[in-house]
Design an enzyme around this catalytic site. Sequence first.
Site, short mmCIF file in Angstrom:
data_model
loop_
_atom_site.label_atom_id
_atom_site.label_comp_id
_atom_site.label_asym_id
_atom_site.label_seq_id
_atom_site.Cartn_x
_atom_site.Cartn_y
_atom_site.Cartn_z
N ARG A 1 0.82 -1.20 0.00
CA ARG A 1 0.00 0.00 0.00
C ARG A 1 0.86 1.26 0.00
O ARG A 1 0.50 2.27 -0.59
CB ARG A 1 -0.96 0.00 1.19
CG ARG A 1 -2.07 -1.06 1.14
CD ARG A 1 -2.86 -1.08 -0.14
NE ARG A 1 -3.88 -2.14 -0.17
CZ ARG A 1 -3.66 -3.39 -0.60
NH1 ARG A 1 -2.48 -3.78 -1.01
NH2 ARG A 1 -4.67 -4.27 -0.61
N GLU B 1 1.78 1.78 -3.50
CA GLU B 1 0.62 2.30 -4.25
C GLU B 1 0.40 3.80 -3.98
O GLU B 1 0.10 4.57 -4.89
CB GLU B 1 -0.62 1.50 -3.85
CG GLU B 1 -1.88 1.93 -4.59
CD GLU B 1 -3.01 0.95 -4.34
OE1 GLU B 1 -2.80 -0.27 -4.51
OE2 GLU B 1 -4.10 1.40 -3.95
N SER C 1 13.62 15.01 3.66
CA SER C 1 14.69 14.08 4.00
C SER C 1 14.11 12.76 4.51
O SER C 1 13.11 12.76 5.23
CB SER C 1 15.59 14.67 5.08
OG SER C 1 16.62 13.77 5.41
#
Lengths: 147, 147, 147, 147, 147, 147, 147, 147, 147, 147
Positions: free
Chosen positions: C88, C91, C114
């Site tokens: 996920r 995604e 960062s």
Amino acid sequence: MAISEISTKFLAAKKAKGLSFADLEAKLGYDEVWIASVLYRQASASEEEATKIVEALGMGSEFVEYLTECPMKGGLDPLVPTDPLIYRFYEIMQVYGVPVKAVVHEKFGDGIMSAIDFSIDVEREENPKGDRVKVIMCGKFLPYKKW
Amino acid sequence: MAISEISTKFLAAKKAKGLSFADLEAKLGYDEVWIASVLYRQASASEEEATKIVEALGMGSEFVEYLTECPMKGGLDPLVPTDPLIYRFYEIMQVYGVPVKAVVHEKFGDGIMSAIDFSIDVEREENPKGDRVKVIMCGKFLPYKKW
Amino acid sequence: MAISEISTKFLAAKKAKGLSFADLEAKLGYDEVWIASVLYRQASASEEEATKIVEALGMGSEFVEYLTECPMKGGLDPLVPTDPLIYRFYEIMQVYGVPVKAVVHEKFGDGIMSAIDFSIDVEREENPKGDRVKVIMCGKFLPYKKW
Amino acid sequence: MAISEISTKFLAAKKAKGLSFADLEAKLGYDEVWIASVLYRQASASEEEATKIVEALGMGSEFVEYLTECPMKGGLDPLVPTDPLIYRFYEIMQVYGVPVKAVVHEKFGDGIMSAIDFSIDVEREENPKGDRVKVIMCGKFLPYKKW
Amino acid sequence: MAISEISTKFLAAKKAKGLSFADLEAKLGYDEVWIASVLYRQASASEEEATKIVEALGMGSEFVEYLTECPMKGGLDPLVPTDPLIYRFYEIMQVYGVPVKAVVHEKFGDGIMSAIDFSIDVEREENPKGDRVKVIMCGKFLPYKKW
Amino acid sequence: MAISEISTKFLAAKKAKGLSFADLEAKLGYDEVWIASVLYRQASASEEEATKIVEALGMGSEFVEYLTECPMKGGLDPLVPTDPLIYRFYEIMQVYGVPVKAVVHEKFGDGIMSAIDFSIDVEREENPKGDRVKVIMCGKFLPYKKW
Amino acid sequence: MAISEISTKFLAAKKAKGLSFADLEAKLGYDEVWIASVLYRQASASEEEATKIVEALGMGSEFVEYLTECPMKGGLDPLVPTDPLIYRFYEIMQVYGVPVKAVVHEKFGDGIMSAIDFSIDVEREENPKGDRVKVIMCGKFLPYKKW
Amino acid sequence: MAISEISTKFLAAKKAKGLSFADLEAKLGYDEVWIASVLYRQASASEEEATKIVEALGMGSEFVEYLTECPMKGGLDPLVPTDPLIYRFYEIMQVYGVPVKAVVHEKFGDGIMSAIDFSIDVEREENPKGDRVKVIMCGKFLPYKKW
Amino acid sequence: MAISEISTKFLAAKKAKGLSFADLEAKLGYDEVWIASVLYRQASASEEEATKIVEALGMGSEFVEYLTECPMKGGLDPLVPTDPLIYRFYEIMQVYGVPVKAVVHEKFGDGIMSAIDFSIDVEREENPKGDRVKVIMCGKFLPYKKW
Amino acid sequence: MAISEISTKFLAAKKAKGLSFADLEAKLGYDEVWIASVLYRQASASEEEATKIVEALGMGSEFVEYLTECPMKGGLDPLVPTDPLIYRFYEIMQVYGVPVKAVVHEKFGDGIMSAIDFSIDVEREENPKGDRVKVIMCGKFLPYKKW
């Protein structure tokens, strides 16, 4: 990396003016690699910097905004580049990556060399056995935050 | 890169001796990155060099031959490395590869920076805003042969 | 990512003690995700931090040094992870990566968040329609250096 | 991700109007990241939402239908993105993916954070040592169904 | 997917008992595919469920905890599977993925079929021209959240 | 999958007519997913079927031949699709592929579910906790020939 | 494809017996390629077939069950095979795949040659200019189902 | 494989003439698969052969030269093809590649089946249970040279 | 390429005997590269050749059969090799592959250089500016068969 | 490698003139492979060389500058080439890469054959059993620098 259409225009103007990147460095006071990065759309310039660059290339002011945009960076294709000059950097990473990591950790602790707060210079080092390319990378050491 | 079994032994000996790569450089007169490359089996040493290194690590002479062999080099896995410190070199190649290529060609003509007749050094540059990692690559310029 | 042998030992000790990462956070004052990162060998601890963690897990002091070493980080295999929970995040990067980039550049200029001077927290947000997972990433903005 | 032709038109209109995504958020009451996702064709809007957005951008109503279509989402190329800002999310997944998974499972049991019933926000956190980018992901916890 | 060592033990016990997954379904009241997923370590069971499964397989209670752990899921290698039975699911996605997406969006709007709040069943459909494999997937429709 | 130019024309005609795939199913008596597959050029129609479809879309008879051609099928790019709805099918294959294989072999012996002598249907299952997407795949079992 | 441990045992027994696959074909009445597929665990045998094969190899009956299991098939690594003999089949697919597809569609309509209801034979064709390898593939034509 | 522009013209001419590849075989005396390979620019024809083919297609003589050029062959994309008919050849190589290799080596010694001194034919085999596709590959055996 | 266990034994015997591949060439009359290919299990030897090689290495006759087996060839990992010496052959193919193809077709017509009826030699060419590596490949030209 | 537009123009001019690369070699005194590399934009020519080549092709002087530019080299796509003639070089590297490496190291020590200070020639070797393609690569040996 497909050179973008807009980069092609900047490079054509530079060629028409007969300017090298070193000439632009001499004229503008910015490093030649950085200027090249801006023209290849790998780095962005401020309005002021962009204006100076565009003027040095003898281009109209409508080109300024193309250099101030934050570009989508990278994009060498394929993932392992095939151009021999560029590939050598991949090879150096493959061969010396782990030894350099070990030395950096001994010298600085856990962290990395920033590739953002970073500069890269190319110099010609004269040498009777054949001149040498010197590439100097200099990035802020960033220690890992703990929380 | 899976660290090979033989490298693991050399690194364990180095740790047991409490030596950093910088200590080995001071002791042996070879650059610390090169020494690390030899121990990680990315570079080969001469019999004499290997003997000195093995002695400095307090290991038996049966280990000399492991350092004189021409190793199978590279081997970072996957092709795009995931360790953040090593990845930054990949990122630098992605972002600055084409600009650096353009500058090298302007400075030297068509050819490459050798990754074989080549040295790489790591230095700590003090800086009030945070120390910096300086990586200096220096390789012979090799012009393309025409025939 | 194959869980390393040494991580497996730490996790087994933690399980034997019946401690959750939240328990360790409560006990040690470090964030639970950071502690997990140290045990999975994605982050390194100082001698003092490592000692406290090792003690909390009821392990011998010979395990301290394993936690202070700078690990080879990353290593999820394959490049696009197959575990649904971890995927996920891939995604989210695929779908929201470009929009987030656009918003960050508008808010901060050219640069990045960062991933080193960085923390990540996981919280449970109660919600009558089903509790929610809140993941808070917080990294220093690093503007691109010009030179 | 090649920015689609239709997105380019929306972004040009936004630029011509001199509006930032934050301005659109202020004006329309939708989150700026979500609006950016709609314009980059990673999310779809309702007829009403699309109409408001199109009007805010000063575009004709014939553009409404482009924003209500369910887009083919994702499409970053290559699989491991090369833009440094976007790559950092990949790196975070590589380094912290397994520790976060461990913590989520301890806090919630077996399941995932939804990337669909999900929101993502970007905030600027002021900090004397340098402002920080805060990315807050919040997704419904979905427990695995058993059957 | 390398079958894990622990799965191999569960499957050997099942074989020794002469039980099919259908037998386990009949005995335990859980779906055979779900039971298979638990034994192949793609799904986790509650303490109670795990205890029943372990008992049905005639194994000692020390095996219960292996089935309650949240596993690292997926792991088919390579990314495009080579086993013909499993590949057919890849092919179906390649050929029918876009048409199914179009139909789902027309029926439900923008969103997805959950693969978490999800069940999958395998049935044998008798047919004079040759029996058919019926695979029924049923997942909650998750509409995209807007925010 | 780049939607081909010819598919785009069919979809535009369908949109202009204000027809959903379900409307076409009702009108023509073919399944809506199959009709979508024909329009997306993943399946071919007979002359008669193509004529009916083309007429239903209000297009000229010169479009019939485009639907009778045997198309080059598949073509989702990249190999692991990034669209979340389509990816879920990849995830289901990753997580449940091996368990389903085991159950199919127990029920049918060595062989596969055909993806050619095959149909796929999408249904909306009403459910008070949220409607569900039901995908029913039904393919002839093909036993391995021995020779 | 790593040859599995169990295959290695069957092949060793075959070698110890001094039997070629052609000998086994002559002895057992099954095709030599199919027998090889069974021993390399790419195909499964019935109890009766497996018993005959195991006996022909002079092995104990405890080996029968290994040949009746439905194997995880395929597994050549990497995806583009490097062995020259096997690669030629990949090359044939690359060069002649599209022309063969065109001819099959003209001869049979839309559908495929089954690789399941399928046999493959290898013959030596004598030829004064050098003998030839003849590979005969024969699979049932499967027309696409419409629904 | 993107069908090249020039191939598209040849295929359009063939369609306009209402000729199948089998018709061309009957007319010209060359095998239909070979003719298809020439038109798809996977094989080159002699001037004479090209002239005959071009004439049979009713095209002008300016098209002859396109068929005599040695084409860049292959080019199926991606490396593992997604079209189901073409993929089956990949699957056959995955499943039967190693068994076929073993049988070829037993029959011929170390070497390969040439894919250059090679022909491939497609035949329709009538069969009451459903006609079968017969693909006959025939290549010269090339023994490895020793030197 | 992981050097196989059996190759490691042959190479250890060779080292123990203090023999170079050139020594073996002088002793046995076979080319050194071919001998190396046999020991690295990329080529197979006849019984007689294998016996001579095994004897030259001072090994027992039980090792003969390992050299007569037809090996699974290739296997460099990853697909783009990282060892600099081996990579240069990849680079040569990338840079000069298309020009060489053009020249071969002009000199020979459509066909290939066989890599089976093929020899490869390595020579040291003395040169005052630095000795040169000469690699001579010589393979039978194989014209494409037409049928 | 997509042949670039500019290369296409040079090749068309060459074809119009009815010149082979061998003719150009005879006329200009440069090796035919090198000339081909220049025209395919894999190598750069000096102003003088480019002028001669352009004149030999009967093209206007405005084409000179295209041949003097340092090109982006390589670019065969995919990484493992599918054209059979070019693939054979990949296969040679896969099969003989490690043996050649071993022989080079024995003959020269640790280092590589340069692919830059390098020439490659193609010759036709007459042979009663069928003429042979001879490819002669000759590159400077570059020993690894130590530092």
